[in-house]
Design a protein around this motif. Structure first.
Motif, PDB file in Angstrom:
ATOM      1  N   ARG A  37       0.931  -1.150  -0.023  1.00 45.98           N
ATOM      2  CA  ARG A  37      -0.002  -0.203   0.081  1.00 45.98           C
ATOM      3  C   ARG A  37       0.764   1.256   0.109  1.00 45.98           C
ATOM      4  O   ARG A  37       1.861   1.355   0.777  1.00 45.98           O
ATOM      5  CB  ARG A  37      -0.659  -0.006   1.249  1.00 45.98           C
ATOM      6  N   LEU A  38       0.510   2.396  -0.854  1.00 39.69           N
ATOM      7  CA  LEU A  38       1.001   3.545  -0.786  1.00 39.69           C
ATOM      8  C   LEU A  38       0.321   4.503  -0.085  1.00 39.69           C
ATOM      9  O   LEU A  38      -0.747   4.635  -0.037  1.00 39.69           O
ATOM     10  CB  LEU A  38       0.935   4.289  -2.215  1.00 39.69           C
ATOM     11  N   THR A  39       0.879   5.041   0.929  1.00 37.91           N
ATOM     12  CA  THR A  39       0.264   6.012   1.961  1.00 37.91           C
ATOM     13  C   THR A  39       1.040   7.611   1.462  1.00 37.91           C
ATOM     14  O   THR A  39       1.825   7.874   1.175  1.00 37.91           O
ATOM     15  CB  THR A  39       0.487   5.828   3.432  1.00 37.91           C
ATOM     16  N   ILE A  50       4.792   6.809   1.709  1.00 39.73           N
ATOM     17  CA  ILE A  50       5.412   5.698   2.244  1.00 39.73           C
ATOM     18  C   ILE A  50       4.841   4.467   1.695  1.00 39.73           C
ATOM     19  O   ILE A  50       3.434   4.377   1.208  1.00 39.73           O
ATOM     20  CB  ILE A  50       4.889   6.014   3.762  1.00 39.73           C
ATOM     21  N   LEU A  51       5.725   3.403   1.466  1.00 35.07           N
ATOM     22  CA  LEU A  51       5.320   2.228   1.142  1.00 35.07           C
ATOM     23  C   LEU A  51       4.891   1.295   2.523  1.00 35.07           C
ATOM     24  O   LEU A  51       5.981   1.179   3.235  1.00 35.07           O
ATOM     25  CB  LEU A  51       6.543   1.580   0.252  1.00 35.07           C
ATOM     26  N   GLU A  52       3.966   0.490   2.338  1.00 30.92           N
ATOM     27  CA  GLU A  52       3.663  -0.260   3.447  1.00 30.92           C
ATOM     28  C   GLU A  52       3.537  -1.643   2.872  1.00 30.92           C
ATOM     29  O   GLU A  52       2.877  -1.867   1.787  1.00 30.92           O
ATOM     30  CB  GLU A  52       2.540  -0.069   4.177  1.00 30.92           C
ATOM     31  N   ALA A  53       4.244  -2.704   3.597  1.00 33.38           N
ATOM     32  CA  ALA A  53       4.168  -3.985   2.770  1.00 33.38           C
ATOM     33  C   ALA A  53       3.968  -5.028   4.075  1.00 33.38           C
ATOM     34  O   ALA A  53       4.176  -4.800   5.294  1.00 33.38           O
ATOM     35  CB  ALA A  53       5.705  -4.443   2.315  1.00 33.38           C
ATOM     36  N   GLU A  54       3.214  -6.238   3.686  1.00 33.75           N
ATOM     37  CA  GLU A  54       2.706  -7.314   4.694  1.00 33.75           C
ATOM     38  C   GLU A  54       3.789  -8.231   4.805  1.00 33.75           C
ATOM     39  O   GLU A  54       4.464  -8.703   3.886  1.00 33.75           O
ATOM     40  CB  GLU A  54       1.734  -7.811   4.300  1.00 33.75           C
ATOM     41  N   ALA A  87       8.732  -9.694   3.079  1.00 37.70           N
ATOM     42  CA  ALA A  87       7.563  -8.780   2.884  1.00 37.70           C
ATOM     43  C   ALA A  87       7.130  -8.929   1.607  1.00 37.70           C
ATOM     44  O   ALA A  87       7.795  -8.905   0.511  1.00 37.70           O
ATOM     45  CB  ALA A  87       8.066  -7.211   3.261  1.00 37.70           C
ATOM     46  N   SER A  88       5.752  -8.892   1.348  1.00 33.51           N
ATOM     47  CA  SER A  88       5.166  -9.020   0.086  1.00 33.51           C
ATOM     48  C   SER A  88       5.347  -7.792  -0.927  1.00 33.51           C
ATOM     49  O   SER A  88       4.099  -7.133  -1.157  1.00 33.51           O
ATOM     50  CB  SER A  88       3.764  -9.640   0.011  1.00 33.51           C
ATOM     51  N   ALA A  89       6.335  -7.467  -1.304  1.00 39.09           N
ATOM     52  CA  ALA A  89       6.693  -6.419  -2.281  1.00 39.09           C
ATOM     53  C   ALA A  89       7.825  -6.452  -2.933  1.00 39.09           C
ATOM     54  O   ALA A  89       8.903  -7.149  -2.375  1.00 39.09           O
ATOM     55  CB  ALA A  89       6.381  -5.108  -1.850  1.00 39.09           C
ATOM     56  N   GLY A  90       8.051  -6.119  -3.766  1.00 38.25           N
ATOM     57  CA  GLY A  90       9.610  -6.394  -4.646  1.00 38.25           C
ATOM     58  C   GLY A  90       9.772  -5.391  -5.569  1.00 38.25           C
ATOM     59  O   GLY A  90       9.135  -4.229  -5.893  1.00 38.25           O
ATOM     60  N   LYS A  91      10.961  -5.639  -6.240  1.00 35.96           N
ATOM     61  CA  LYS A  91      11.469  -4.833  -7.378  1.00 35.96           C
ATOM     62  C   LYS A  91      10.515  -4.289  -8.338  1.00 35.96           C
ATOM     63  O   LYS A  91      10.540  -3.116  -8.866  1.00 35.96           O
ATOM     64  CB  LYS A  91      12.557  -5.397  -8.149  1.00 35.96           C
ATOM     65  N   VAL A  92       9.488  -5.044  -8.840  1.00 31.85           N
ATOM     66  CA  VAL A  92       8.445  -4.923  -9.830  1.00 31.85           C
ATOM     67  C   VAL A  92       7.592  -3.533  -9.293  1.00 31.85           C
ATOM     68  O   VAL A  92       6.944  -2.730  -9.890  1.00 31.85           O
ATOM     69  CB  VAL A  92       7.569  -6.067 -10.075  1.00 31.85           C
ATOM     70  N   ASP A  93       7.548  -3.674  -7.812  1.00 28.11           N
ATOM     71  CA  ASP A  93       6.710  -2.531  -7.453  1.00 28.11           C
ATOM     72  C   ASP A  93       7.407  -1.341  -7.073  1.00 28.11           C
ATOM     73  O   ASP A  93       6.880  -0.215  -7.106  1.00 28.11           O
ATOM     74  CB  ASP A  93       6.323  -3.044  -5.945  1.00 28.11           C
ATOM     75  N   TYR A  94       8.806  -1.385  -6.504  1.00 30.70           N
ATOM     76  CA  TYR A  94       9.424  -0.159  -5.941  1.00 30.70           C
ATOM     77  C   TYR A  94      10.894   0.003  -6.764  1.00 30.70           C
ATOM     78  O   TYR A  94      11.524   1.011  -6.664  1.00 30.70           O
ATOM     79  CB  TYR A  94       9.511   0.031  -4.629  1.00 30.70           C
ATOM     80  N   LYS A 138       6.808  -0.181   7.259  1.00 27.13           N
ATOM     81  CA  LYS A 138       6.655   0.786   6.437  1.00 27.13           C
ATOM     82  C   LYS A 138       8.190   1.369   6.019  1.00 27.13           C
ATOM     83  O   LYS A 138       9.057   1.083   6.752  1.00 27.13           O
ATOM     84  CB  LYS A 138       6.095   1.991   7.287  1.00 27.13           C
ATOM     85  N   PHE A 139       8.076   1.744   4.793  1.00 29.04           N
ATOM     86  CA  PHE A 139       9.516   2.125   4.235  1.00 29.04           C
ATOM     87  C   PHE A 139       9.233   3.498   3.803  1.00 29.04           C
ATOM     88  O   PHE A 139       8.351   4.048   2.902  1.00 29.04           O
ATOM     89  CB  PHE A 139       9.971   1.199   3.143  1.00 29.04           C
ATOM     90  N   GLY A 140      10.291   4.322   3.852  1.00 28.00           N
ATOM     91  CA  GLY A 140      10.496   5.664   3.386  1.00 28.00           C
ATOM     92  C   GLY A 140      11.212   5.512   1.990  1.00 28.00           C
ATOM     93  O   GLY A 140      11.996   4.519   1.722  1.00 28.00           O
ATOM     94  N   MET A 141      10.870   6.367   0.945  1.00 31.27           N
ATOM     95  CA  MET A 141      11.313   5.960  -0.273  1.00 31.27           C
ATOM     96  C   MET A 141      11.966   7.130  -0.975  1.00 31.27           C
ATOM     97  O   MET A 141      11.561   8.376  -0.673  1.00 31.27           O
ATOM     98  CB  MET A 141      10.110   5.851  -1.418  1.00 31.27           C
ATOM     99  N   LYS A 142      12.994   6.907  -1.864  1.00 29.50           N
ATOM    100  CA  LYS A 142      13.796   7.961  -2.486  1.00 29.50           C
ATOM    101  C   LYS A 142      13.017   8.019  -3.824  1.00 29.50           C
ATOM    102  O   LYS A 142      11.918   7.510  -4.337  1.00 29.50           O
ATOM    103  CB  LYS A 142      15.276   7.572  -2.816  1.00 29.50           C
ATOM    104  N   TYR A 143      13.333   9.297  -4.519  1.00 31.07           N
ATOM    105  CA  TYR A 143      12.760   9.630  -5.781  1.00 31.07           C
ATOM    106  C   TYR A 143      12.334   8.393  -6.721  1.00 31.07           C
ATOM    107  O   TYR A 143      11.162   8.186  -7.117  1.00 31.07           O
ATOM    108  CB  TYR A 143      13.480  10.545  -6.632  1.00 31.07           C
ATOM    109  N   ALA A 144      13.329   7.517  -7.023  1.00 30.98           N
ATOM    110  CA  ALA A 144      13.160   6.205  -7.949  1.00 30.98           C
ATOM    111  C   ALA A 144      12.079   5.366  -7.359  1.00 30.98           C
ATOM    112  O   ALA A 144      11.365   4.678  -8.246  1.00 30.98           O
ATOM    113  CB  ALA A 144      14.470   5.690  -8.207  1.00 30.98           C
ATOM    114  N   ASN A 145      12.149   4.999  -6.146  1.00 30.73           N
ATOM    115  CA  ASN A 145      11.147   4.114  -5.443  1.00 30.73           C
ATOM    116  C   ASN A 145       9.782   4.747  -5.990  1.00 30.73           C
ATOM    117  O   ASN A 145       8.720   4.095  -6.427  1.00 30.73           O
ATOM    118  CB  ASN A 145      11.291   4.021  -3.992  1.00 30.73           C
TER     119      ASN A 145
END
Length: 362
Positions: free
Chosen positions: A6-8, A250-254, A291-298, A339-346
């Motif tokens: 999820r993107l917050t 913010i990216l959230e992953a389970e 965590a259920s997210a990967g390179k395809v996502d971010y 939860k993850f903070g993201m840089k521009y590319a993410n």
């Protein structure tokens, strides 16, 4: 629609970031174009810019400019990617001003603007060494300026600009800005008037503004990362815009697996799913999570910043992110959210995924 990843989007932070960038630029005599391509022009970013009085929105994607036209029709729209001939009609329709780097582009934009009974503004781009778009020879840029000023019936020559740091990684130095102003003043001498804009790049030019050594004639910047992510500016250029907050996105992953495992792969190392040969550190048996997210996502796992102390991103495959949670401050379990903070590319990757859930915080 799945709940995670999820993107917050924190609208309060986004709006505050617009205000902070506007204040910095206004105090320096600079006109800011708020670039939305770093978040794929999502409506929330457009609204935040519009609500806080942005006067220009920029993007390299026609679809995003069209969305901006629908949401905030009174704000000027800047096309950042130099137009291809097949895009001429759409560029003139949805953008008020374009970055241009060839005489041919001026010609087809002039023709199309005439068909649409419009006056289209152009900024001529000078290549100062980054080797992306722009005229390499100043005399060719001057000739293009004369064409736009004197021969094109439907174009308005608004200024001269440059791009630095996006391809060649060239730094925005005092000398480079002096060089840009010299090019612009050569154009002004040729056309006999002062240009409206001298556009000195984007967020990578902010350090010059903060250091108060930006050339006084540079009066426009195209700012994206500086108000959207605000992490690259701090981590790479070691400066911050007063009042700008990180983590507007913010990216959230389970978590889907937790186990004690070896930290070094077992067997002959060849290459990963993307053809890369990674390196590993043998740290013995460690508690790890997936965590259920990967390179395809971010895109880039090394750019993610876990927002909890003691969690470390080890790497990722297409759809899984590997975490070391040995030192985590809470007892994590399957089903917990990290939860993850993201840089521009993410942020570019995540906001472009239609299958990622969205949580808007007002």
């Amino acid at each position: 629609m799945r709940q995670y990843p999820r993107l917050t989007v924190d609208m309060k932070k986004l709006r505050g970031n617009v205000r902070a960038v506007k204040k910095l630029c206004e105090n320096a005599g600079i006109f800011p174009a708020f670039v939305i391509k770093g978040c794929n022009g999502i409506p929330e970013a457009i609204r935040a810019a519009a609500e806080e009085g942005a006067e220009m929105i920029g993007s390299s994607r026609l679809e995003q400019l069209r969305r901006a036209k629908e949401i905030a029709p009174d704000i000027e729209r800047l096309m950042l990617r130099i137009p291809a001939p097949s895009e001429a009609a759409d560029v003139v329709e949805v953008a008020d001003i374009s970055l241009v780097s060839s005489l041919e582009a001026l010609e087809f934009l002039d023709t199309e603007a005439g068909k649409q009974h419009k006056k289209h503004q152009v900024i001529l781009m000078a290549d100062l060494g980054d080797l992306r778009e722009g005229f390499w020879e100043t005399d060719q840029l001057v000739q293009a300026a004369i064409y736009a000023e004197q021969k094109a019936d439907n174009l308005i020559l608004a200024g001269v600009g440059t791009n630095l740091g996006c391809y060649g990684a060239i730094d925005v130095t005092v000398e480079k800005m002096d060089e840009l102003v010299q090019v612009a003043e050569t154009v002004e001498s040729a056309i006999g008037r002062r240009l409206k804009y001298i556009s000195g790049g984007g967020t990578t030019s902010i350090p010059r503004v903060l250091a108060k050594d930006m050339h006084p004639r540079v009066n426009m910047l195209r700012i994206g990362e500086g108000w959207l992510s605000a992490r690259d500016l701090e981590d790479i250029w070691h400066c911050t815009i007063p009042g700008v907050e990180k983590n507007a996105f913010i990216l959230e992953a389970e978590i889907s697996e937790i186990r004690d495992k070896a930290s070094y792969p077992q067997g002959v190392i060849k290459c990963d799913a993307f053809g890369n040969v990674p390196t590993y550190e043998d740290r013995g048996i460690r508690k790890r999570a997936i965590a259920s997210a990967g390179k395809v996502d971010y895109g880039y796992p090394e750019m993610l910043e876990p927002l909890e102390e003691g969690i470390e991103v080890l790497g990722a495959s297409s759809d899984h992110t590997l975490l070391d949670i040995q030192e985590a401050k809470r007892e994590l379990k399957i089903g917990d959210i990290v939860k993850f903070g993201m840089k521009y590319a993410n942020t570019v990757f995540v906001t472009g995924r239609e299958d990622i859930a969205k949580n808007i915080i007002e």
